[in-house]
Design a protein around this motif. Structure first.
Motif, mmCIF file in Angstrom:
data_model
loop_
_atom_site.group_PDB
_atom_site.id
_atom_site.type_symbol
_atom_site.label_atom_id
_atom_site.label_comp_id
_atom_site.label_asym_id
_atom_site.label_seq_id
_atom_site.Cartn_x
_atom_site.Cartn_y
_atom_site.Cartn_z
ATOM 1 N N LEU A 182 16.517 5.580 9.250
ATOM 2 C CA LEU A 182 16.112 4.211 8.849
ATOM 3 C C LEU A 182 15.601 4.003 7.732
ATOM 4 O O LEU A 182 14.194 4.511 7.704
ATOM 5 N N GLU A 183 16.197 3.694 6.698
ATOM 6 C CA GLU A 183 15.678 3.578 5.404
ATOM 7 C C GLU A 183 14.698 2.388 5.013
ATOM 8 O O GLU A 183 15.421 1.315 5.245
ATOM 9 N N LEU A 184 13.648 2.518 4.746
ATOM 10 C CA LEU A 184 12.747 1.359 4.509
ATOM 11 C C LEU A 184 12.105 1.460 3.001
ATOM 12 O O LEU A 184 11.627 2.425 2.569
ATOM 13 N N PRO A 185 12.378 0.512 2.187
ATOM 14 C CA PRO A 185 11.729 0.532 0.860
ATOM 15 C C PRO A 185 10.165 0.560 0.944
ATOM 16 O O PRO A 185 9.367 0.304 1.608
ATOM 17 N N ALA A 186 9.872 1.750 0.094
ATOM 18 C CA ALA A 186 8.421 2.122 0.098
ATOM 19 C C ALA A 186 7.425 1.214 -0.674
ATOM 20 O O ALA A 186 7.043 1.613 -1.617
ATOM 21 N N HIS A 187 7.487 -0.129 -0.345
ATOM 22 C CA HIS A 187 6.715 -0.882 -0.935
ATOM 23 C C HIS A 187 5.189 -1.102 -0.551
ATOM 24 O O HIS A 187 5.179 -0.780 0.628
ATOM 25 N N GLY A 188 4.175 -0.976 -1.405
ATOM 26 C CA GLY A 188 2.737 -0.974 -0.820
ATOM 27 C C GLY A 188 1.978 0.043 -1.822
ATOM 28 O O GLY A 188 2.448 0.517 -2.848
ATOM 29 N N PRO A 189 0.728 0.296 -1.493
ATOM 30 C CA PRO A 189 -0.175 1.237 -2.387
ATOM 31 C C PRO A 189 0.613 2.598 -2.320
ATOM 32 O O PRO A 189 1.063 2.939 -1.236
ATOM 33 N N GLN A 190 0.720 3.209 -3.424
ATOM 34 C CA GLN A 190 1.196 4.615 -3.441
ATOM 35 C C GLN A 190 0.269 5.632 -3.519
ATOM 36 O O GLN A 190 0.627 6.774 -3.465
ATOM 37 N N SER A 191 -1.172 5.351 -3.525
ATOM 38 C CA SER A 191 -2.043 6.280 -3.541
ATOM 39 C C SER A 191 -2.037 6.993 -2.071
ATOM 40 O O SER A 191 -1.940 6.171 -1.094
ATOM 41 N N ILE A 192 -2.182 8.117 -2.031
ATOM 42 C CA ILE A 192 -2.279 8.890 -0.723
ATOM 43 C C ILE A 192 -3.789 8.738 -0.284
ATOM 44 O O ILE A 192 -4.613 9.051 -1.044
#
Length: 564
Positions: free
Chosen positions: A542-552
């Protein structure tokens, strides 16, 4: 195979395959083609197949049989003929009746060097503002008039090809006519197939004329055009001998053009324009001629173009209605089957509860209640899938924890997995940042895929479903992976698993789960991919666009429960 397709009438949208050598048509229920039309006979006509093709034979019907608006007692049918029985219009098509003749030596595409002296002399675009109809001021009046006529016909053809709304099309055509012809009033009328009368669908009066005055059109002119299927031009109408049966002078008409809208198979209506003088000024007005024979010829051509558009739109509407009826029928039949199975399960559980209460046996009552509860969940899932699939919606994106959403689904499915003797393992990722998604919709998408995975390996030895997340910082998509070691999916079925009502689970499946999940993921801007090996299992991504904060998130360690 030849077919009859109902274009107009109470059976509009129905299709009949002419499989038998003799096909009877009529109201009687013994007829192969039973038509719901009180104006046709019980046994009205018959289509007979022979070596040459198909013949339509009238069986002495009361109101007659018509082919392409012409009454017949017997007629050889060809592809595209329109058969009229009472108020029902049917289109005859024969897939084997073709007249193609392929080129004997085919076609070759060659380089320009292969053709000596080949060069582009002129290029013209059809786009608005191009020089398609630009002319030389020195051209003769004849050539200028021909170019003007060609431009109007070209614009009419574009109008016909760019709209399927018949009212909008005819209004546009009458506007173009007024741009070119000095008419005072005009209208387009179509034949109402219920009453067989002409009904106005578009009208216009030139600026300066009274817009609230109704157009009175000579019945004599309309009857002449409809009966003879010819366009007419009347100049100085009060003095025209053909119209003396009616006082056209009283209508204030000086000149009029009326042309039939002649389509492929008959007249569908008329186009009428005239010049108007108020009745009290008719005798005082100086006669002037605004219409000519060239106007009449052009109006005949425009009437033919408009008629073709009306016929095509009617055929398209009938085809669309047939497709909708077929889709509705398939949906009702499929859902009825699933609901029936669920109700049988509820009925069985209710029986056990009733028997347990009579015998005061709580174990039997509990067993019956589990069956009822399971089937309640099935009907709830069916309704939710139907609601999700039935309408387009924008996901309500919020910053949410993907681990939490997947964990909720895993906890919910744990009892179902234990019942099916399947090990369900979910290992959360502690390094995931929040992503932008709709938690409720994504929950539904994961639930459907996870349910399918459990069903695919139910009660197999060592049955196992593993759920995980694959993502690295900077990647465009985060992947929710649901893997099972079940029976797998055959290569020929892979393309159909996301089609609505396609299910390999028999009575347990609705064929809605995977299409709903795919729809949800695509509404998020992602998708679903699947890899499968028959006999070894499947992996759904299930591919979900990785939108959001990119910091771990490294400031704190979030410990999530492991389901296994």
């Amino acid at each position: 195979m030849a077919t009859l397709f109902v274009l107009q009438g109470r059976d509009k949208g129905k299709r009949y395959d002419l499989r038998e050598a003799n096909v009877s048509l009529g109201r009687d229920h013994h007829c192969v083609v039973q038509v719901s039309d009180n104006e046709i006979s019980r046994r009205h006509a018959e289509i007979r197949k022979d070596e040459q093709g198909y013949r339509l034979v009238d069986l002495g019907s009361s109101n007659g049989t018509f082919v392409n608006a012409e009454q017949v007692t017997e007629r050889r049918l060809v592809n595209g003929d329109r058969v009229q029985l009472g108020r029902t219009l049917l289109l005859f098509t024969d897939a084997d009746d073709r007249a193609e003749q392929p080129l004997e030596h085919g076609v070759d595409i060659v380089g320009t060097a292969a053709v000596e002296g080949s060069r582009i002399v002129k290029s013209v675009s059809h786009e608005p503002g191009s020089q398609l109809f630009a002319g030389d001021p020195a051209d003769s009046p004849w050539l200028a008039a021909a170019r003007s006529n060609l431009q109007l016909m070209y614009r009419t053809a574009l109008a016909v090809s760019h709209t399927l709304d018949i009212d909008q099309l005819l209004a546009r055509i009458i506007d173009m006519i007024f741009e070119w012809v000095e008419a005072d009033r005009g209208c387009i009328m179509l034949i109402d197939h219920e009453s067989n009368e002409l009904t106005p669908v578009a009208s216009r009066s030139r600026r300066g004329q009274s817009a609230d005055q109704r157009i009175a059109i000579s019945r004599t002119i309309l009857d002449y055009v409809m009966e003879r299927k010819e366009g007419v031009l009347t100049s100085d109408a009060p003095a025209d001998d053909r119209w003396k049966s009616e006082s056209i002078a009283a209508l204030g008409i000086r000149e009029a053009i009326c042309v039939p809208m002649q389509g492929r198979y008959g007249v569908v209506g008329v186009i009428y324009i005239d010049t108007y003088t108020p009745p009290d000024r008719v005798l005082l007005a100086k006669p002037t001629n605004r219409f000519s024979e060239e106007h009449l010829k052009l109006m005949v051509a425009i009437g033919h173009q408009a008629a073709l558009a009306v016929e095509d739109t009617s055929y398209y509407s009938a085809m669309l209605q047939a497709e909708r009826l077929a889709a509705i029928g398939q949906t009702i039949a499929t859902l009825s089957h699933h609901i029936k199975n669920i109700l049988q399960g509820i009925r069985g559980g209710s029986y056990l509860i009733d028997e347990g209460l009579k015998a005061d046996d709580n174990d039997v009552v509990r067993r019956g209640w589990r069956i009822v509860e399971r089937n309640q969940e099935r009907i709830s899932n069916l309704v939710m899938d139907m609601l999700t699939f039935s309408k387009e919606r924008e996901p309500e994106l919020v910053a949410a924890d993907l681990n939490e959403t997947i964990g909720d689904v895993a906890e919910l499915m744990k009892p179902r997995a234990e019942e099916a003797q399947v090990t369900l393992h979910w290992q959360p990722r502690t390094d995931l940042p929040p992503f932008q998604f709709d938690p409720d919709l994504l929950h539904r998408a994961i639930l459907n895929v996870m349910t399918n995975a459990i069903d695919a390996c139910e009660k197999r030895e060592g049955a196992r479903v593993e759920v995980s997340v694959e993502w690295s910082p900077g990647e465009q998509f985060v992947h929710i992976v649901v893997a099972d070691n079940g029976e797998g999916i055959a290569e020929g079925d892979l393309k159909r698993i996301f089609s609505i009502f396609e299910s390999k689970k028999g009575a347990r499946g609705t064929g809605l789960g995977l299409p709903v999940s795919q729809k949800i993921m695509r509404e998020h801007g992602g998708d679903i991919r699947v890899e499968s090996t028959p006999g070894a299992g499947s992996r759904f991504y299930l591919e979900l666009p990785a939108h959001g904060p990119q910091s771990i998130r490294s400031a704190e360690t979030i410990t999530m429960p492991t389901v296994s």
